[in-house]
Design an enzyme around this catalytic site. Structure first.
Site, PDB file in Angstrom:
ATOM      1  N   HIS C  97       1.087  -5.067 -11.698  1.00 56.51           N
ATOM      2  CA  HIS C  97       1.793  -5.228 -10.417  1.00 56.51           C
ATOM      3  C   HIS C  97       2.175  -3.858  -9.897  1.00 56.51           C
ATOM      4  O   HIS C  97       2.672  -3.024 -10.650  1.00 56.51           O
ATOM      5  CB  HIS C  97       3.051  -6.072 -10.605  1.00 56.51           C
ATOM      6  CG  HIS C  97       3.929  -6.110  -9.395  1.00 56.51           C
ATOM      7  ND1 HIS C  97       3.455  -6.404  -8.132  1.00 56.51           N
ATOM      8  CD2 HIS C  97       5.255  -5.858  -9.234  1.00 56.51           C
ATOM      9  CE1 HIS C  97       4.459  -6.358  -7.252  1.00 56.51           C
ATOM     10  NE2 HIS C  97       5.545  -6.026  -7.905  1.00 56.51           N
ATOM     11  N   HIS C  99       3.370  -1.586  -5.950  1.00 55.08           N
ATOM     12  CA  HIS C  99       3.682  -1.621  -4.522  1.00 55.08           C
ATOM     13  C   HIS C  99       2.774  -0.605  -3.812  1.00 55.08           C
ATOM     14  O   HIS C  99       3.226   0.085  -2.897  1.00 55.08           O
ATOM     15  CB  HIS C  99       5.155  -1.305  -4.285  1.00 55.08           C
ATOM     16  CG  HIS C  99       6.091  -2.372  -4.748  1.00 55.08           C
ATOM     17  ND1 HIS C  99       6.979  -3.012  -3.917  1.00 55.08           N
ATOM     18  CD2 HIS C  99       6.261  -2.935  -5.965  1.00 55.08           C
ATOM     19  CE1 HIS C  99       7.673  -3.915  -4.618  1.00 55.08           C
ATOM     20  NE2 HIS C  99       7.263  -3.876  -5.857  1.00 55.08           N
ATOM     21  N   HIS C 171       5.614  -8.945  -0.385  1.00 55.26           N
ATOM     22  CA  HIS C 171       5.946  -8.312  -1.648  1.00 55.26           C
ATOM     23  C   HIS C 171       4.904  -7.221  -1.966  1.00 55.26           C
ATOM     24  O   HIS C 171       5.097  -6.074  -1.585  1.00 55.26           O
ATOM     25  CB  HIS C 171       6.055  -9.393  -2.732  1.00 55.26           C
ATOM     26  CG  HIS C 171       6.582  -8.908  -4.028  1.00 55.26           C
ATOM     27  ND1 HIS C 171       7.074  -9.720  -5.008  1.00 55.26           N
ATOM     28  CD2 HIS C 171       6.684  -7.662  -4.541  1.00 55.26           C
ATOM     29  CE1 HIS C 171       7.487  -9.009  -6.036  1.00 55.26           C
ATOM     30  NE2 HIS C 171       7.248  -7.772  -5.772  1.00 55.26           N
TER      31      HIS C 171
END
Lengths: 231, 231, 231, 231
Positions: C97, C99, C171
């Site tokens: 994960h 960003h 997200h």
């Protein structure tokens, strides 16, 4: 001959590494080749080998029909595209393929890279064209060779060194030159020129191409019979 | 005199290298010069020499008519543009030309770089103008000199140090200053200001210029008679 | 078992550091895990520990219910999302994960990343989907687990390795693969593909997806039964 | 006291250098300060000193009225802005000003930075506001102090640590935190968040803000009474 090929392998290896140093490729996303016109043999990057561990001796030697003459690896899957260009144009000695981000943007958008200024004109004598779509048949049968054929079709009857690059629709750029180094140089310039074209078009949606007279001036002061740029 | 020129060659060489360190140029795409006002001689980068191998001793010395006084190389092809500026404006000592990507974007779009904020106002007292097109005659005859002339025409009767930069249409930026270092500094600021102007305009298509009062405040607190910025 | 986990901690640590080296994360903005299918234990980055000081021994070992089996730190807050994926899909071994800026742009815009070219097709067999909004209830109750559930819902009955990435609405991206390294590789490719999709769409607002035939060709020459890319 | 200030000078110096390492400033385009609440003294970067040659001992110590207590240089011209914030808000200990490119883009566009996702919500509990224009009178009289006043006016009666940053119209960002380091951290996050907001808005002109429930969830899991992110 072996001596020559050893030097050529070193040169082609360095040209491949230069792609990475200039930020044009990540992982295995590019390949460079150069032809030795005397023997008709082509030295090219192996397929899917990581730049981090690749060595000069890993370069593959193929003939113009694509037969591997020397090398422990399989050649780049794009080898048939390179060979079409070497066979068609006797005045080119090096070929490069990348997925560099700005040139690939134009390939994905299906648009020529318009000549907007002297940076473009210093290297490309007119717009850098985008090819047509390949047909389903061309994709199914000898895809990589047909990619070379559609490049040749797009260049038409022009001298390939006047605009030494192209973007293949929904794929990415190919560039070429008199040898592997100049092909890489042209690939770097292509991406920079594509970057500035993108920014120019998104800043001014009504922008027009550079005047023909200025395009002529810049291209010819570097590449014409009376060139006066450089030493 | 020779002693002075040795130092000046070193300084101009370093200023050229700084262009590359700041990311304004790739390959040979830029040039910096500085004039020694006592002798009227100008030190400038040689034409088409790669930054990677260039040395201070490779810098070329020319007089204000463009005659090579010293140096084994030919001077930059853009030398006549630099000389027009030195002859016209006695208060500038250094000139820079690049194809830096954001300023060149405005040159290709044929647009002035509008003053949108205090970053711009700290260095440029108003919009950075874009020149008109050169005519076909100007391009055919003494192109590089006419490029200088159109810069002078665009500046008009203003002090060239109030807005020490310009973009030449479909070409790229020129910047200047009291010496080579400040010219390079202004070229770096120009590209950063152009970058933020591009992003501002593409984010908000109805954006207005910075208020004149704020432009005055920032420019004058750094450059005015009562400047209080810095030591 | 302990010997295996020591090696796996080292591998997961290196995969986390690779995220930073590739420019996908700043500060603590990402996490990588890998599962050991024999023991059913998962090694994952600790929560909120800075990459600059993190060591392999700081990795946390959890079971598939999220209980900490070993480690002095708390595991990443996103651990429940990883566990949902490992429990649902037996053919994935690593999860990432981040960003990263371009994939997060599509997540924030609430848009799938369309397949525009062969760069995309080489790794993702179709558009990379964006999930629906989580409901207020899902956000309030076991938020991180529900994030995993909405990923599974979006994938539907497809093989998760055919499109080994997704963007979670408002997200950011999750990517996966057969192990931690391939998950990181896919996360890097995802961001590059998202970058080129953004540029393609802002350059040509009427652009169409790559032809299905070309998508098939590129995906299958690398991943199909008769794959011929690589060694 | 002197001992404390030596340590604080070192810390503020390092925080200023971190701005450059993170790519938020070029040349002298930024400044960081921290207040020692026991003595009411503020340590701040000197005005117009280049980062390349600056040392910890060059930091300037001023009192809350702006009088220089120690230091051979003049303090940053923006010192009065910092002091207004320290006097108004007892819970902030560090202040940063930069011209970082993405946040400055929103300042120049005169737009708030909208909360589009969890990256934003992890640090800023709502949109990052843009101030109103300063009036001509405010610009003419105590400009830097009025810049502080308009920041305070924009924050209104909120806790300044809930959204620890702002963009001043046609100027650039200010950020703050409990000390100099956290202020710099917030300035880095601000620019990254602004970058992704720009890209989100230019990709999808109809994009909507993140749901309030998701904004709450992410902000509060890091900063709320029941925070569970980190160690």
């Amino acid at each position: 001959m072996l001596k020559l090929l050893e030097k050529l392998k070193e040169k082609v290896y360095e040209a491949n590494m230069e792609l990475q140093r200039k930020g044009l490729v990540i992982y295995t996303w590019g390949n460079v080749s150069e032809i030795d016109r005397e023997t008709g043999l082509v030295v090219i990057k192996p397929s899917g080998v990581d730049y981090a561990t690749m060595k000069a001796e890993d370069m593959v030697v193929v003939d113009l029909e694509g037969n591997v003459v020397e090398g422990k690896y399989k050649p780049s899957t794009d080898t048939p595209t390179h060979l079409v260009l070497y066979k068609k144009y006797s005045n080119i000695g090096g070929v490069v393929h990348t997925h560099s981000e700005w040139a690939t943007t134009f390939a994905q958008a299906g648009m020529d890279i318009p000549a907007f200024g002297t940076t473009h004109a210093d290297y490309f004598y007119g717009d850098v064209p985008c090819t047509r779509d390949l047909t389903d048949e061309e994709i199914s049968n000898e895809y990589e060779k047909e990619t070379g054929n559609v490049i040749v079709e797009t260049i038409g009857d022009k001298n390939p060194l006047e605009v030494p690059a192209i973007v293949v629709k929904n794929h990415g750029p190919f560039a070429w030159g008199k040898d592997a180094d100049s092909a890489v140089y042209n690939a770097v310039v292509l991406d920079k020129v594509a970057e500035m074209a993108y920014k120019t078009m998104t800043l001014n949606s009504k922008v027009e191409r550079v005047k023909q007279h200025l395009l002529d001036k810049h291209y010819l002061r570097k590449h014409g019979a009376n060139a006066y740029y450089g030493q």
